[in-house]
Scaffold this motif. Structure first.
Motif, mmCIF file in Angstrom:
data_model
loop_
_atom_site.group_PDB
_atom_site.id
_atom_site.type_symbol
_atom_site.label_atom_id
_atom_site.label_comp_id
_atom_site.label_asym_id
_atom_site.label_seq_id
_atom_site.Cartn_x
_atom_site.Cartn_y
_atom_site.Cartn_z
ATOM 1 N N ASN A 120 6.524 0.535 -0.798
ATOM 2 C CA ASN A 120 6.089 -0.648 -0.068
ATOM 3 C C ASN A 120 5.131 -1.416 -0.990
ATOM 4 O OD1 ASN A 120 4.357 -2.360 1.508
ATOM 5 N ND2 ASN A 120 5.072 -1.299 3.345
ATOM 6 N N ILE A 121 5.581 -2.550 -1.525
ATOM 7 C CA ILE A 121 4.806 -3.319 -2.500
ATOM 8 C C ILE A 121 3.481 -3.791 -1.911
ATOM 9 C CG2 ILE A 121 4.781 -5.411 -3.938
ATOM 10 C CD1 ILE A 121 6.721 -3.457 -5.051
ATOM 11 N N SER A 122 3.488 -4.275 -0.675
ATOM 12 C CA SER A 122 2.256 -4.778 -0.053
ATOM 13 C C SER A 122 1.217 -3.680 0.085
ATOM 14 C CB SER A 122 2.559 -5.390 1.309
ATOM 15 O OG SER A 122 3.404 -6.509 1.159
ATOM 16 N N GLU A 123 1.634 -2.508 0.562
ATOM 17 C CA GLU A 123 0.698 -1.392 0.732
ATOM 18 C C GLU A 123 0.212 -0.877 -0.617
ATOM 19 O OE1 GLU A 123 -1.736 1.531 2.426
ATOM 20 O OE2 GLU A 123 -0.944 -0.352 3.176
ATOM 21 N N ALA A 124 1.107 -0.829 -1.611
ATOM 22 C CA ALA A 124 0.697 -0.385 -2.949
ATOM 23 C C ALA A 124 -0.347 -1.341 -3.525
ATOM 24 C CB ALA A 124 1.909 -0.292 -3.872
ATOM 25 N N ALA A 125 -0.123 -2.632 -3.368
ATOM 26 C CA ALA A 125 -1.080 -3.626 -3.868
ATOM 27 C C ALA A 125 -2.431 -3.453 -3.179
ATOM 28 C CB ALA A 125 -0.540 -5.034 -3.634
ATOM 29 N N ARG A 126 -2.422 -3.224 -1.872
ATOM 30 C CA ARG A 126 -3.669 -3.012 -1.132
ATOM 31 C C ARG A 126 -4.410 -1.796 -1.675
ATOM 32 N NH1 ARG A 126 -5.918 -0.088 2.333
ATOM 33 N NH2 ARG A 126 -4.161 1.208 2.921
ATOM 34 N N LEU B 188 -4.153 -0.436 -4.569
ATOM 35 C CA LEU B 188 -4.566 -0.648 -5.959
ATOM 36 C C LEU B 188 -5.648 -1.716 -6.081
ATOM 37 C CD1 LEU B 188 -1.031 -0.470 -7.585
ATOM 38 C CD2 LEU B 188 -2.909 1.142 -7.998
ATOM 39 N N GLY B 189 -5.935 -2.405 -4.970
ATOM 40 C CA GLY B 189 -6.963 -3.429 -4.989
ATOM 41 C C GLY B 189 -6.557 -4.689 -5.730
ATOM 42 N N MET B 190 -5.283 -5.053 -5.598
ATOM 43 C CA MET B 190 -4.818 -6.281 -6.250
ATOM 44 C C MET B 190 -3.932 -7.070 -5.299
ATOM 45 S SD MET B 190 -1.888 -4.960 -8.970
ATOM 46 C CE MET B 190 -2.939 -3.807 -9.805
ATOM 47 N N HIS B 191 -3.728 -8.315 -5.633
ATOM 48 C CA HIS B 191 -2.874 -9.187 -4.824
ATOM 49 C C HIS B 191 -1.424 -8.738 -4.985
ATOM 50 C CE1 HIS B 191 -0.922 -12.811 -3.325
ATOM 51 N NE2 HIS B 191 -2.078 -13.088 -2.734
ATOM 52 N N ARG B 192 -0.652 -8.888 -3.925
ATOM 53 C CA ARG B 192 0.757 -8.483 -3.953
ATOM 54 C C ARG B 192 1.517 -9.170 -5.083
ATOM 55 N NH1 ARG B 192 5.752 -9.395 -2.751
ATOM 56 N NH2 ARG B 192 7.020 -8.054 -1.447
ATOM 57 N N ARG B 193 1.274 -10.474 -5.282
ATOM 58 C CA ARG B 193 1.972 -11.206 -6.347
ATOM 59 C C ARG B 193 1.596 -10.694 -7.734
ATOM 60 N NH1 ARG B 193 1.080 -17.256 -4.635
ATOM 61 N NH2 ARG B 193 -0.147 -16.303 -3.019
ATOM 62 N N THR B 194 0.343 -10.285 -7.895
ATOM 63 C CA THR B 194 -0.092 -9.725 -9.184
ATOM 64 C C THR B 194 0.659 -8.429 -9.463
ATOM 65 O OG1 THR B 194 -2.286 -10.685 -8.891
ATOM 66 C CG2 THR B 194 -2.093 -8.878 -10.482
ATOM 67 N N LEU B 195 0.789 -7.580 -8.442
ATOM 68 C CA LEU B 195 1.530 -6.330 -8.610
ATOM 69 C C LEU B 195 2.997 -6.611 -8.918
ATOM 70 C CD1 LEU B 195 1.803 -3.283 -8.594
ATOM 71 C CD2 LEU B 195 1.997 -3.379 -6.092
ATOM 72 N N ALA B 196 3.594 -7.535 -8.194
ATOM 73 C CA ALA B 196 4.996 -7.884 -8.448
ATOM 74 C C ALA B 196 5.179 -8.397 -9.872
ATOM 75 C CB ALA B 196 5.474 -8.925 -7.432
ATOM 76 N N ARG B 197 4.232 -9.195 -10.351
ATOM 77 C CA ARG B 197 4.297 -9.716 -11.712
ATOM 78 C C ARG B 197 4.197 -8.568 -12.718
ATOM 79 N NH1 ARG B 197 1.002 -13.539 -10.877
ATOM 80 N NH2 ARG B 197 -0.881 -12.511 -11.595
ATOM 81 N N LYS B 198 3.290 -7.627 -12.495
ATOM 82 C CA LYS B 198 3.136 -6.478 -13.392
ATOM 83 C C LYS B 198 4.407 -5.632 -13.413
ATOM 84 C CE LYS B 198 -1.860 -5.870 -13.212
ATOM 85 N NZ LYS B 198 -2.164 -5.846 -14.635
#
Length: 178
Positions: free
Chosen positions: A153-159, A161-171
Motif C-alpha cells: 500500500n503506497i499511501s501507508e508506506a509513505a506515511r 516512512l514520513g514522506m509524501h505519497r508522490r515523493t515515494l512514487a517518484r523514488k
C-alpha cells in the motif's frame, strides 16, 4: 527441465530482456508467457497457472515482491525466482519470505535461472562479501521493507516512512544507484 509441457511465466517490463529470456527458455521446451507488470500477471494466472515464474523486482506498475506474494498465494508449489539489477539483502529476504525459491542478481542467464529453480536447499559455499552499503542502497532497502510490511500500500508506506505519497512514487520510479 525435460518436460515439454513445463510452463513458465516471465514478469519483466524490459521488452528486449523479456523477449531474449523467452526465446532462450522456449529453446529448452518451456511454454512461456510474458507479462510486463503486476496487473497483466494477475490476468495471466487466472487463465493458466504456470509451473515456474521469473519475476523482475522493479516493474513499471509495482514491485516484483508484490508479484511474488500473489503468485505464491495462487499456487504455493510454483517455483519463483526473483531476478533483479537492484539486489539487496532486504529485498532478497523479503522475496524468500513471500514465497520465492531463489533470488538472483542480474546479469543472470537461463542456466542460472534453471539451476535456481532446481535448488531446494541453501548453500554454505556462498562467499561472504565485504561490500560497503551506500546511503541510497540503505534507503532503497528500507522502502521495500516497509512496502512489504504494509502489503504494498503506497499511501501507508509513505506515511510510515514520513514522506509524501508522490515523493515515494517518484523514488520507486527511479533507478537505484549503488
Amino acid at each position: 527441465m525435460d518436460d515439454a509441457n513445463t510452463s513458465l511465466l516471465i514478469v519483466e517490463d524490459d521488452p528486449t530482456f523479456s523477449r531474449t529470456l523467452k526465446r532462450s527458455f522456449e529453446r529448452r521446451d518451456y511454454t512461456v508467457r510474458v507479462c510486463a507488470g503486476v496487473g497483466e500477471m494477475r490476468a495471466a494466472i487466472e487463465a493458466e497457472t504456470p509451473d515456474y515464474a521469473v519475476v523482475d523486482l522493479k516493474l513499471g506498475d509495482g514491485s516484483g515482491l508484490e508479484c511474488v506474494k500473489i503468485l505464491h498465494e495462487h499456487d504455493a508449489d510454483m517455483r519463483i525466482v526473483v531476478l533483479t539489477g537492484y539486489a539487496s539483502i532486504a529485498t532478497a529476504v523479503e522475496a524468500v519470505k513471500l514465497g520465492a525459491c531463489h533470488y538472483l542478481a542480474k546479469p543472470s542467464n537461463t542456466d542460472d535461472i534453471e539451476a535456481a529453480f532446481a535448488r531446494a536447499e541453501g548453500s554454505t559455499d556462498i562467499p561472504l562479501g565485504t561490500r560497503a552499503t551506500s546511503i541510497k542502497t540503505l534507503e532503497w532497502e528500507r522502502i521495500h521493507e516497509v512496502l512489504a510490511e504494509v502489503d504494498f500500500n503506497i499511501s501507508e508506506a509513505a506515511r510510515r516512512l514520513g514522506m509524501h505519497r508522490r515523493t515515494l512514487a517518484r523514488k520507486l520510479g527511479k533507478s537505484r544507484v549503488s
